[in-house]
Scaffold this active site. Structure first.
Site, PDB file in Angstrom:
ATOM      1  N   ARG A 296      25.519  71.123 -13.564  1.00 43.73           N
ATOM      2  CA  ARG A 296      25.878  71.078 -12.150  1.00 43.73           C
ATOM      3  C   ARG A 296      25.811  72.478 -11.555  1.00 43.73           C
ATOM      4  NH1 ARG A 296      30.571  70.602 -11.683  1.00 43.73           N
ATOM      5  NH2 ARG A 296      31.268  70.277 -13.835  1.00 43.73           N
TER       6      ARG A 296
ATOM      7  N   GLY B 225      22.055  65.245 -14.256  1.00 45.57           N
ATOM      8  CA  GLY B 225      23.137  64.272 -14.073  1.00 45.57           C
ATOM      9  C   GLY B 225      23.979  64.399 -12.823  1.00 45.57           C
ATOM     10  N   GLY B 226      24.985  65.265 -12.883  1.00 44.02           N
ATOM     11  CA  GLY B 226      25.950  65.365 -11.788  1.00 44.02           C
ATOM     12  C   GLY B 226      25.333  65.740 -10.448  1.00 44.02           C
TER      13      GLY B 226
ATOM     14  N   LYS C 148      29.373  61.838  -9.714  1.00 45.29           N
ATOM     15  CA  LYS C 148      30.310  62.780  -9.112  1.00 45.29           C
ATOM     16  C   LYS C 148      30.231  62.769  -7.580  1.00 45.29           C
ATOM     17  CE  LYS C 148      32.124  63.802 -12.951  1.00 45.29           C
ATOM     18  NZ  LYS C 148      31.624  64.645 -13.975  1.00 45.29           N
TER      19      LYS C 148
ATOM     20  N   HIS D 173      39.002  62.475 -11.700  1.00 45.91           N
ATOM     21  CA  HIS D 173      38.155  62.855 -12.835  1.00 45.91           C
ATOM     22  C   HIS D 173      38.940  62.581 -14.123  1.00 45.91           C
ATOM     23  CE1 HIS D 173      35.628  66.316 -14.831  1.00 45.91           C
ATOM     24  NE2 HIS D 173      35.052  65.149 -15.005  1.00 45.91           N
TER      25      HIS D 173
ATOM     26  N   SER E  51      35.615  69.422 -16.948  1.00 46.98           N
ATOM     27  CA  SER E  51      34.344  69.091 -17.591  1.00 46.98           C
ATOM     28  C   SER E  51      34.257  69.718 -18.980  1.00 46.98           C
ATOM     29  CB  SER E  51      33.184  69.597 -16.729  1.00 46.98           C
ATOM     30  OG  SER E  51      33.257  68.969 -15.466  1.00 46.98           O
TER      31      SER E  51
ATOM     32  N   CYS F   8      35.983  69.175 -21.628  1.00 52.34           N
ATOM     33  CA  CYS F   8      37.290  69.505 -22.220  1.00 52.34           C
ATOM     34  C   CYS F   8      37.885  68.325 -22.967  1.00 52.34           C
ATOM     35  CB  CYS F   8      38.250  70.007 -21.154  1.00 52.34           C
ATOM     36  SG  CYS F   8      37.790  71.637 -20.548  1.00 52.34           S
TER      37      CYS F   8
ATOM     38  N   ASP G 209      35.257  59.141 -17.812  1.00 51.09           N
ATOM     39  CA  ASP G 209      35.042  60.278 -16.900  1.00 51.09           C
ATOM     40  C   ASP G 209      35.704  60.117 -15.533  1.00 51.09           C
ATOM     41  OD1 ASP G 209      33.708  62.874 -16.677  1.00 51.09           O
ATOM     42  OD2 ASP G 209      32.421  61.945 -15.173  1.00 51.09           O
TER      43      ASP G 209
ATOM     44  N   ASN H  14      24.930  72.118 -22.820  1.00 53.91           N
ATOM     45  CA  ASN H  14      25.323  70.990 -21.963  1.00 53.91           C
ATOM     46  C   ASN H  14      24.351  69.816 -22.115  1.00 53.91           C
ATOM     47  OD1 ASN H  14      27.024  69.746 -19.985  1.00 53.91           O
ATOM     48  ND2 ASN H  14      25.479  70.171 -18.420  1.00 53.91           N
TER      49      ASN H  14
ATOM     50  N   ARG I 113      23.032  66.176 -23.058  1.00 49.89           N
ATOM     51  CA  ARG I 113      23.816  64.958 -22.792  1.00 49.89           C
ATOM     52  C   ARG I 113      23.162  63.719 -23.393  1.00 49.89           C
ATOM     53  NH1 ARG I 113      28.857  65.462 -19.669  1.00 49.89           N
ATOM     54  NH2 ARG I 113      28.913  67.706 -19.385  1.00 49.89           N
TER      55      ARG I 113
ATOM     56  N   ARG J 227      41.621  73.737 -21.105  1.00 50.64           N
ATOM     57  CA  ARG J 227      41.169  74.467 -22.295  1.00 50.64           C
ATOM     58  C   ARG J 227      41.767  75.860 -22.166  1.00 50.64           C
ATOM     59  NH1 ARG J 227      36.323  74.180 -25.621  1.00 50.64           N
ATOM     60  NH2 ARG J 227      35.775  72.167 -24.724  1.00 50.64           N
TER      61      ARG J 227
ATOM     62  N   GLY K  49      40.902  62.985 -33.534  1.00 56.16           N
ATOM     63  CA  GLY K  49      41.723  61.829 -33.914  1.00 56.16           C
ATOM     64  C   GLY K  49      43.207  62.161 -34.010  1.00 56.16           C
TER      65      GLY K  49
ATOM     66  N   ASN L 114      44.908  63.873 -32.194  1.00 57.24           N
ATOM     67  CA  ASN L 114      45.566  63.892 -30.872  1.00 57.24           C
ATOM     68  C   ASN L 114      46.408  62.637 -30.648  1.00 57.24           C
ATOM     69  OD1 ASN L 114      44.403  66.356 -30.317  1.00 57.24           O
ATOM     70  ND2 ASN L 114      42.630  65.475 -29.252  1.00 57.24           N
TER      71      ASN L 114
HETATM   72  P1  GTP Z   1      32.425  65.916 -19.207  1.00 62.66           P
HETATM   73  O1  GTP Z   1      31.493  64.811 -19.579  1.00 62.66           O
HETATM   74  O2  GTP Z   1      31.722  67.192 -18.897  1.00 62.66           O
HETATM   75  O3  GTP Z   1      33.370  65.537 -18.119  1.00 62.66           O
HETATM   76  O4  GTP Z   1      33.242  66.322 -20.552  1.00 62.66           O
HETATM   77  P2  GTP Z   1      34.433  65.636 -21.371  1.00 62.66           P
HETATM   78  O5  GTP Z   1      35.735  66.026 -20.775  1.00 62.66           O
HETATM   79  O6  GTP Z   1      34.178  64.196 -21.568  1.00 62.66           O
HETATM   80  O7  GTP Z   1      34.349  66.420 -22.787  1.00 62.66           O
HETATM   81  P3  GTP Z   1      33.919  65.901 -24.236  1.00 62.66           P
HETATM   82  O8  GTP Z   1      34.820  64.846 -24.776  1.00 62.66           O
HETATM   83  O9  GTP Z   1      32.469  65.591 -24.216  1.00 62.66           O
HETATM   84  O10 GTP Z   1      34.169  67.226 -25.108  1.00 62.66           O
HETATM   85  C1  GTP Z   1      33.534  68.444 -24.827  1.00 62.66           C
HETATM   86  C2  GTP Z   1      33.561  69.363 -26.028  1.00 62.66           C
HETATM   87  O11 GTP Z   1      34.910  69.567 -26.461  1.00 62.66           O
HETATM   88  C3  GTP Z   1      32.812  68.776 -27.221  1.00 62.66           C
HETATM   89  O12 GTP Z   1      32.055  69.799 -27.823  1.00 62.66           O
HETATM   90  C4  GTP Z   1      33.897  68.295 -28.143  1.00 62.66           C
HETATM   91  O13 GTP Z   1      33.505  68.325 -29.490  1.00 62.66           O
HETATM   92  C5  GTP Z   1      35.047  69.264 -27.842  1.00 62.66           C
HETATM   93  N1  GTP Z   1      36.385  68.627 -28.070  1.00 62.66           N
HETATM   94  C6  GTP Z   1      36.777  67.408 -27.620  1.00 62.66           C
HETATM   95  N2  GTP Z   1      38.031  67.113 -28.033  1.00 62.66           N
HETATM   96  C7  GTP Z   1      38.455  68.187 -28.746  1.00 62.66           C
HETATM   97  C8  GTP Z   1      39.682  68.488 -29.438  1.00 62.66           C
HETATM   98  O14 GTP Z   1      40.638  67.713 -29.471  1.00 62.66           O
HETATM   99  N3  GTP Z   1      39.754  69.718 -30.054  1.00 62.66           N
HETATM  100  C9  GTP Z   1      38.710  70.593 -30.032  1.00 62.66           C
HETATM  101  N4  GTP Z   1      38.862  71.766 -30.644  1.00 62.66           N
HETATM  102  N5  GTP Z   1      37.537  70.336 -29.387  1.00 62.66           N
HETATM  103  C10 GTP Z   1      37.410  69.151 -28.762  1.00 62.66           C
HETATM  104  C1  SPV Z   2      30.985  66.837 -15.754  1.00 61.03           C
HETATM  105  O1  SPV Z   2      30.396  67.915 -15.595  1.00 61.03           O
HETATM  106  O2  SPV Z   2      32.223  66.709 -15.530  1.00 61.03           O
HETATM  107  C2  SPV Z   2      30.247  65.648 -16.241  1.00 61.03           C
HETATM  108  C3  SPV Z   2      28.796  65.717 -16.300  1.00 61.03           C
HETATM  109  O3  SPV Z   2      30.856  64.618 -16.495  1.00 61.03           O
HETATM  110  S1  SPV Z   2      28.083  65.543 -14.721  1.00 61.03           S
HETATM  111  O4  SPV Z   2      27.630  64.186 -14.574  1.00 61.03           O
HETATM  112  O5  SPV Z   2      26.973  66.441 -14.656  1.00 61.03           O
HETATM  113  O6  SPV Z   2      29.055  65.836 -13.708  1.00 61.03           O
HETATM  114 MN    MN Z   3      33.063  64.854 -16.088  1.00 65.44          MN
END
Ligand code: GTP
Ligand code: SPV
Ligand code: MN
Length: 593
Positions: free
Chosen positions: A79, A208-209, A216, A236, A258, A260, A285, A372, A374, A405, A499, A501
């Site tokens: 984005r 994407g976004g 989005k 979000h 994003s 996170c 999302d 990034n 996807r 984060r 897991g 978590n």
């Molecule tokens: P968007 O699609 O951009 O909105 O991202 P998202 O919030 O869905 O993030 P996603 O679950 O794809 O995780 C992003 C990154 O964080 C990945 O590389 C994961 O491996 C890492 N990650 C996710 N959960 C954890 C966690 O509990 N601990 C750690 N250390 N890393 C994590």
């Molecule tokens: C984000 O960036 O929060 C995403 C990917 O979920 S995008 O669709 O590019 O916004």
């Molecule tokens: Mn997102």
């Protein structure tokens, strides 16, 4: 629901859509106009065309049947927040949280870019519905695009085609999204939103976004504006159901910025010691949240697929995602092995030979997969797909969880005292930036409710709206904040995450039921280490202590930072939120003496 017979042409189903398509075609001058019906046959045919044209590469059909790889332009991988605008008549309505241009000027600039831009190309008409087709909470749109890649992604990510157009004909309203990849020149790339006109214009990106306008642009920026006028919230957030061994399911809505951890949490696999626990994914999302007649808050997921971060996905971190992306998946910007399997950082097997740009892989020059990169995949392929993901009324939410984060400061988990305190907690979210946007990575920035890039209006008004929605709920969800990303001095994560978590979510659910204890601190309720179920988990006492500590001096600085940030929104910040903040400051002050 009556359905139009197959032979009724799509173009004849809505006069309003057809008139807009004509208008756009006059401006953009396409070679051909194609109305998408959303059928499987259409998807297959389009995918074949793109493969024949080398825009998509088929992946190894033995290990990744039905999967393809798309390589974007190297400048078009995330984005572009600095090129994204909210164009309201009054600048103040977009707020300091958005870039702004006057609507008339924005239209003039965008129409100049769109003029003749589809010459020699096909104009695709993509009718879509955000949310289940029969849900009163769903909203429709039409995206006009000259990118077949966008059409394929929209088919996975939304309820797209004939049925959506039927709903538009019934509703009589739709969001107009005009998109062209243009020439991908970053200097001619803009994503503009016109919430007062319910329209979007996006030029110069296929990412994407920026380009899948249902996501989005519509489901957050335009929808948050609509939600404010109609009394609901567009957020979000992932939506997940946690089932305990007694068979009770609690639904949580979690807003993390994003990249996170939303996709990961939404389809988490319980740790080995959690026999009998199950996790059900409703969304990963975006959540649309509505106060229900019974005084609870209900959530639907407007999407029907996942556009997820690839790097880091493996059988250990996210087994559900890992399994579901082994068939019928579009990969964007990953590397390749010698036998044409996709490869990304975080895989424990396979060797990349080609990087995401199609060059010989050289670790010193570039990672194999773009950070990034996807996957696009249908939600129905998720082994933990919730039966209620299509429920027209949504699912009742027990807790709202904010997160970020943060290598320092924010503890593993803490709970707000009440809704207003929770709104302050959300408004104060800050997080290290990630590769999901093109700016610098790893910088802490304020990202209220994980909506900094996505709120379609002034954050001051947005917080006031959050407070109003809470006031309508007889049984408001409890509000929490989590941080999976605390690090020690060597940069190692203190908490195992993924897991594990679920241990934190269990405390959260028990708090909602009044079953778990906590200690009261200056920032809210925190678990004592014995309040968390840590059975079978290897974690040092020192790490745990750090994860659950509240340092008043650092929090004093943090609240001062939040105070300064809120001040940017001036008069639009609700007085009650300011009062809540000064009370929070007071509490950290007095906890020091
Ligand atoms: P968007 O699609 O951009 O909105 O991202 P998202 O919030 O869905 O993030 P996603 O679950 O794809 O995780 C992003 C990154 O964080 C990945 O590389 C994961 O491996 C890492 N990650 C996710 N959960 C954890 C966690 O509990 N601990 C750690 N250390 N890393 C994590
Ligand atoms: C984000 O960036 O929060 C995403 C990917 O979920 S995008 O669709 O590019 O916004
Ligand atoms: Mn997102």
């Amino acid at each position: 629901m009556a359905t139009a017979p197959q032979h009724v042409t799509l173009a004849s189903m809505s006069r309003d859509v057809a008139a807009w398509v004509d208008e756009v075609a006059q401006l953009t001058q396409p070679k051909k106009i194609y109305w998408c019906d959303g059928s499987d046959a259409e998807f297959v045919a389009l995918e074949r065309e793109l493969v024949a044209d080398k825009q998509l590469l088929p992946l190894d059909s033995r290990s990744f049947p039905g999967c393809v790889l798309s390589r974007s332009d190297p400048s078009d991988v995330a984005r572009v927040e600095h090129l994204t605008f909210v164009c309201t008549r009054n600048k103040e309505d977009a707020g300091p949280n958005n870039h702004w241009i006057a609507p008339q000027e924005a239209h003039r600039q965008m129409d100049a870019l769109f003029a003749g831009c589809m010459q020699g190309r096909t104009l695709y008409v993509v009718p879509y519905c955000m949310g289940p087709l029969d849900s009163p909470f769903s909203r429709c749109g039409v995206e006009i695009t000259d990118s077949a890649y966008v059409v394929l992604n929209m088919q996975i990510m939304t309820r797209m085609g004939r049925a959506a157009l039927e709903r538009i004909a019934r509703d009589g309203a739709f969001v107009k999204g005009l998109h062209s990849t243009g020439d991908l020149d970053p200097k001619r790339r803009f994503i503009m939103h016109f919430p007062e006109e319910l329209s979007i214009k996006s030029f110069g990106s296929g990412y994407g976004g920026n380009a899948l306008l249902g996501k989005k642009c519509h489901a957050l920026r335009i929808a948050s504006w609509q939600a404010r006028t109609e009394g609901w919230l567009a957020e979000h957030m992932l939506i997940v159901g946690i089932e305990n061994p007694q068979g009770e399911i609690y639904y949580l809505a979690c807003a993390f910025p994003s990249a996170c951890g939303k996709t990961n949490l939404a389809m988490l696999i319980p740790p080995a010691s959690y026999q009998g626990w199950k996790v059900w994914t409703v969304g990963d999302d975006i959540a649309w949240l509505h106060p229900g007649k019974d005084g609870r808050l209900y959530a639907i997921n407007p999407e029907s697929g996942y556009f997820g971060v690839v790097p880091g996905t493996n059988a250990k971190t996210n087994r559900n995602a890992f399994e579901m992306i082994h068939k019928d998946t579009i990969f964007t910007n990953v590397g390749l092995t010698a036998d044409n399997q996709p490869w990304w950082e975080g895989l424990t097997e396979g060797t990349p030979v080609t990087d995401w740009q199609g060059r010989p892989y050289n670790r010193a020059i570039s990672p194999a997969a773009q950070p990034n990169s996807r996957f696009t995949v249908s939600a129905k392929q998720n082994p933990s797909y919730s039966k209620l993901a299509d429920a027209p009324g949504g699912v009742p939410i027990s807790a709202i969880i904010f997160g970020g984060r943060r290598r320092a400061l924010a503890p593993l988990v803490y709970q707000a005292r009440n809704w207003l305190h929770g709104v302050l907690m959300g408004a104060g979210v800050a997080s290290e930036t990630t590769a999901a946007a093109t700016d610098a990575v790893g910088v802490v920035r304020r990202d209220p409710m994980a909506m900094k890039p996505f709120a379609g209006y002034n954050f001051g008004d947005y917080w006031a709206h959050w407070i109003n929605v809470g006031a309508k709920l007889k049984f408001p969800p409890q509000i929490f904040h989590v941080n999976w990303f605390r690090q020690d001095h060597a940069g190692k994560y203190l908490w195992p995450g993924y897991g594990e978590n679920l241990r934190v979510l269990r405390w959260i659910i028990d708090r909602c039921n009044g079953k778990a204890s906590a200690r009261d601190t200056a920032i809210g309720h925190l678990p004592n280490s014995h309040d968390l179920d840590l059975q079978g988990l290897e974690i040092s006492g020192a790490a745990l202590e750090e994860l659950l500590a509240v340092n008043p001096l650092l929090w004093q600085e943090e609240f001062a930072g939040i105070d300064k940030y809120l001040a940017e929104f001036g008069e639009r910040v609700p007085q009650s939120l300011k009062t809540e903040l000064s009370q929070a400051l007071q509490r950290v002050h007095s906890s020091q003496v």
